[in-house]
Write a protein that holds these residues in place. Structure first.
Motif, PDB file in Angstrom:
ATOM      1  N   THR A 210       0.828  -1.209   0.000  1.00  0.00           N
ATOM      2  CA  THR A 210       0.000   0.000   0.000  1.00  0.00           C
ATOM      3  C   THR A 210       0.862   1.259   0.000  1.00  0.00           C
ATOM      4  OG1 THR A 210      -1.714  -1.197   1.227  1.00  0.00           O
ATOM      5  CG2 THR A 210      -1.858   1.197   1.194  1.00  0.00           C
ATOM      6  N   LEU A 211       1.912   1.263   0.809  1.00  0.00           N
ATOM      7  CA  LEU A 211       2.813   2.418   0.837  1.00  0.00           C
ATOM      8  C   LEU A 211       3.526   2.590  -0.502  1.00  0.00           C
ATOM      9  CD1 LEU A 211       4.357   2.064   4.421  1.00  0.00           C
ATOM     10  CD2 LEU A 211       2.624   3.701   3.649  1.00  0.00           C
TER      11      LEU A 211
ATOM     12  N   LEU B  41      -5.773  -8.390  -6.739  1.00  0.00           N
ATOM     13  CA  LEU B  41      -6.969  -7.614  -7.067  1.00  0.00           C
ATOM     14  C   LEU B  41      -6.658  -6.374  -7.908  1.00  0.00           C
ATOM     15  CD1 LEU B  41      -9.190  -7.940  -3.874  1.00  0.00           C
ATOM     16  CD2 LEU B  41      -9.806  -8.574  -6.210  1.00  0.00           C
ATOM     17  N   PRO B  42      -5.670  -5.549  -7.548  1.00  0.00           N
ATOM     18  CA  PRO B  42      -5.343  -4.429  -8.445  1.00  0.00           C
ATOM     19  C   PRO B  42      -4.893  -4.897  -9.829  1.00  0.00           C
ATOM     20  CG  PRO B  42      -4.401  -4.061  -6.276  1.00  0.00           C
ATOM     21  CD  PRO B  42      -4.911  -5.469  -6.288  1.00  0.00           C
ATOM     22  N   PHE B  43      -4.190  -6.022  -9.880  1.00  0.00           N
ATOM     23  CA  PHE B  43      -3.753  -6.549 -11.175  1.00  0.00           C
ATOM     24  C   PHE B  43      -4.949  -6.924 -12.045  1.00  0.00           C
ATOM     25  CE2 PHE B  43      -2.530 -10.187 -13.850  1.00  0.00           C
ATOM     26  CZ  PHE B  43      -1.512  -9.609 -14.587  1.00  0.00           C
ATOM     27  N   MET B  44      -6.053  -7.366 -11.414  1.00  0.00           N
ATOM     28  CA  MET B  44      -7.232  -7.769 -12.169  1.00  0.00           C
ATOM     29  C   MET B  44      -7.895  -6.599 -12.884  1.00  0.00           C
ATOM     30  SD  MET B  44      -7.126 -10.927 -11.683  1.00  0.00           S
ATOM     31  CE  MET B  44      -8.600 -11.323 -12.592  1.00  0.00           C
ATOM     32  N   TYR B  45      -7.513  -5.376 -12.537  1.00  0.00           N
ATOM     33  CA  TYR B  45      -8.088  -4.214 -13.213  1.00  0.00           C
ATOM     34  C   TYR B  45      -7.720  -4.191 -14.692  1.00  0.00           C
ATOM     35  CZ  TYR B  45      -9.445   0.610 -14.127  1.00  0.00           C
ATOM     36  OH  TYR B  45     -10.037   1.737 -14.642  1.00  0.00           O
TER      37      TYR B  45
ATOM     38  N   LEU C  86     -16.299  -2.610  -7.595  1.00  0.00           N
ATOM     39  CA  LEU C  86     -15.119  -1.769  -7.414  1.00  0.00           C
ATOM     40  C   LEU C  86     -14.205  -1.848  -8.630  1.00  0.00           C
ATOM     41  CD1 LEU C  86     -14.333  -2.503  -3.657  1.00  0.00           C
ATOM     42  CD2 LEU C  86     -15.305  -0.420  -4.624  1.00  0.00           C
ATOM     43  N   HIS C  87     -14.227  -2.976  -9.321  1.00  0.00           N
ATOM     44  CA  HIS C  87     -13.459  -3.101 -10.561  1.00  0.00           C
ATOM     45  C   HIS C  87     -13.915  -2.077 -11.587  1.00  0.00           C
ATOM     46  CE1 HIS C  87     -12.717  -4.700 -14.624  1.00  0.00           C
ATOM     47  NE2 HIS C  87     -11.616  -5.245 -14.118  1.00  0.00           N
ATOM     48  N   SER C  88     -15.200  -1.742 -11.551  1.00  0.00           N
ATOM     49  CA  SER C  88     -15.741  -0.793 -12.523  1.00  0.00           C
ATOM     50  C   SER C  88     -15.370   0.650 -12.199  1.00  0.00           C
ATOM     51  CB  SER C  88     -17.266  -0.923 -12.582  1.00  0.00           C
ATOM     52  OG  SER C  88     -17.855  -0.442 -11.389  1.00  0.00           O
ATOM     53  N   MET C  89     -14.793   0.881 -11.031  1.00  0.00           N
ATOM     54  CA  MET C  89     -14.506   2.255 -10.613  1.00  0.00           C
ATOM     55  C   MET C  89     -13.092   2.686 -10.988  1.00  0.00           C
ATOM     56  SD  MET C  89     -16.425   2.352  -6.899  1.00  0.00           S
ATOM     57  CE  MET C  89     -18.189   2.020  -6.784  1.00  0.00           C
ATOM     58  N   SER C  90     -12.097   1.983 -10.456  1.00  0.00           N
ATOM     59  CA  SER C  90     -10.724   2.383 -10.751  1.00  0.00           C
ATOM     60  C   SER C  90      -9.758   1.319 -10.262  1.00  0.00           C
ATOM     61  CB  SER C  90     -10.384   3.726 -10.079  1.00  0.00           C
ATOM     62  OG  SER C  90     -10.375   3.577  -8.668  1.00  0.00           O
ATOM     63  N   HIS C  91      -8.514   1.462 -10.692  1.00  0.00           N
ATOM     64  CA  HIS C  91      -7.452   0.577 -10.215  1.00  0.00           C
ATOM     65  C   HIS C  91      -7.259   0.744  -8.711  1.00  0.00           C
ATOM     66  CE1 HIS C  91      -3.216  -0.351  -9.240  1.00  0.00           C
ATOM     67  NE2 HIS C  91      -3.320  -1.298 -10.160  1.00  0.00           N
TER      68      HIS C  91
ATOM     69  N   LEU D 245      -7.346  -1.789  -5.284  1.00  0.00           N
ATOM     70  CA  LEU D 245      -6.313  -1.834  -4.249  1.00  0.00           C
ATOM     71  C   LEU D 245      -6.945  -1.690  -2.868  1.00  0.00           C
ATOM     72  CD1 LEU D 245      -3.340  -1.840  -3.330  1.00  0.00           C
ATOM     73  CD2 LEU D 245      -3.345   0.648  -3.637  1.00  0.00           C
ATOM     74  N   TRP D 246      -7.866  -0.744  -2.739  1.00  0.00           N
ATOM     75  CA  TRP D 246      -8.555  -0.564  -1.466  1.00  0.00           C
ATOM     76  C   TRP D 246      -9.436  -1.768  -1.140  1.00  0.00           C
ATOM     77  CZ3 TRP D 246      -7.709   2.451   2.482  1.00  0.00           C
ATOM     78  CH2 TRP D 246      -6.969   3.618   2.297  1.00  0.00           C
ATOM     79  N   CYS D 247      -9.961  -2.405  -2.153  1.00  0.00           N
ATOM     80  CA  CYS D 247     -10.743  -3.622  -1.940  1.00  0.00           C
ATOM     81  C   CYS D 247      -9.887  -4.686  -1.250  1.00  0.00           C
ATOM     82  CB  CYS D 247     -11.270  -4.141  -3.277  1.00  0.00           C
ATOM     83  SG  CYS D 247     -12.176  -5.708  -3.181  1.00  0.00           S
TER      84      CYS D 247
END
Length: 373
Positions: free
Chosen positions: A12-13, A80-84, A327-332, A336-338
């Motif tokens: 995250t950092l 999860l971020p990679f799945m974006y 959340l995937h539909s919102m942003s990368h 990440l926050w998910c």
């Protein structure tokens, strides 16, 4: 396990301060390689201990389990971020894989038979008899189990390599059919291809979804699994094992339901969250009343506890998968926050229950063979 959350914190950092240098694909390959190596080493060294002071400590086992814990905790904020980069449908299959990754080791552990108890008539003082609990020897050793984990993790790592070589990522600006439906239903102005990343970081809807997600994971991943034995074992060995199996089966089944019966209504999410809270409160009450929960003498109590765990696991999984897809539909960054909320919820739930069990001893073990009530 709690200290293993250093992994998500580092990721995250990194996204916060040096996002342009974060290579999610490389991070995933690294994590999978570490997991494969750690599981292989566990198969050989899990039984070794080291003399520390006046007692033996399983330092190799604890160290390798810590490494696997870091990998497990960090996976949510990397995968999860990679799945974006891909279509929203792959988010659902990601959660389906997570459900199967819990089901398969659990099934193997049950087949191993470790901790399986039988009720036998035992002679006491050479004259009287009483029913006692005897634990059977396992069908195969822990070494075999860890080799199975190694095989699963190795197949997972190879599969990700194959996916990277064969599946072409979509550009972040492209919107799939699912994303268009979300904008259409929410009456928002649909951004152009170059505007996807310039929306507000946290919308009220996103905060609502993350709150529901955090509550769901705190219960399903953190708090209630810690008290499963207390809630089930008083009703007997069969009820306990059926609950353990079906609660894990419910997760992949719920993932399939998200494909057949998708939902994007916040009202439905709130109702399902309330339902999971009610069932979770019932399960927690059973655990708190152990070893004398209600309906102990009849089959109704066993049926209720099995159904409670089954519905609870299914509802929580459904919420997590659908919210992850939205959340995937919102942003990368939303994905990440998910992942971060999933891991944080698990941590908070586990830390909340830990002192209740291990410090204050509010929960008492039930004997599956003897009713002391």
């Amino acid at each position: 396990m709690a200290s293993a959350n250093i992994g998500p914190l580092v990721v995250t950092l990194a996204h916060k301060f040096c996002r342009e240098h974060v290579n999610e694909r490389l991070a995933i390959h690294t994590l999978q390689g570490i997991a494969v190596l750690a599981s292989l080493l566990l198969a050989f060294f899990w039984h070794l201990d080291v003399r520390v002071g006046k007692k033996n400590v399983s330092i190799p086992y604890l160290s390798l389990v810590f490494v696997l814990s870091v990998v497990c905790c960090t996976s949510n904020v990397t995968f999860l971020p990679f799945m974006y980069n891909f279509s929203a449908q792959y988010v659902k299959t990601f959660f389906l894989g997570q459900g199967l990754s819990a089901l398969l080791p659990s099934a193997i552990a049950l087949f191993q038979g470790a901790g399986v108890a039988v009720c036998v008539n035992a002679t006491v003082n050479g004259s009287s008899y009483e029913i006692q609990t005897r634990y059977q020897e396992e069908n195969f050793s822990a070494t075999v189990f860890f080799f199975f984990l190694f095989a699963v993790l190795f197949i997972s790592a190879v599969s990700f390599i194959v996916i990277g070589a064969t599946l072409r990522p979509e550009r972040a600006g492209l919107r799939d059919e699912y994303r268009q439906e979300v904008y259409h239903d929410s009456n928002e102005v649909q951004p152009s291809l170059g505007e996807t990343h310039h929306r507000p970081a946290f919308s009220p809807n996103m905060l609502f979804l993350l709150s529901i997600l955090g509550l769901s994971t705190a219960l399903s991943y953190g708090a209630l699994p810690s008290v499963q034995t207390y809630s089930c074992l008083p009703y007997g060995i069969t009820a306990f094992h059926v609950t353990a199996i079906l609660s894990n089966v419910a997760q992949p089944v719920a993932c399939f339901l998200t494909m057949l019966l998708p939902c994007r209504s916040n009202v439905i999410f709130a109702l399902l969250s309330a339902l999971s809270l009610l069932i979770g409160a019932y399960i927690l009450t059973l655990a708190a009343l152990s070893p004398c929960p209600p309906l102990l003498d009849g089959v109704a109590g066993s049926i209720l506890v099995v159904l409670s765990w089954l519905i609870f696991s299914g509802v929580c999984t459904y919420l997590q998968v659908m919210i992850g897809s939205l959340l995937h539909s919102m942003s990368h960054m939303a994905l990440l926050w998910c992942g971060l909320v999933i891991q944080s919820g698990s941590l908070i739930g586990a830390l909340t229950v830990f002192p209740l069990i291990n410090v204050y001893h509010l929960f008492k073990d039930g004997d599956p063979c003897y009713n002391s009530c």
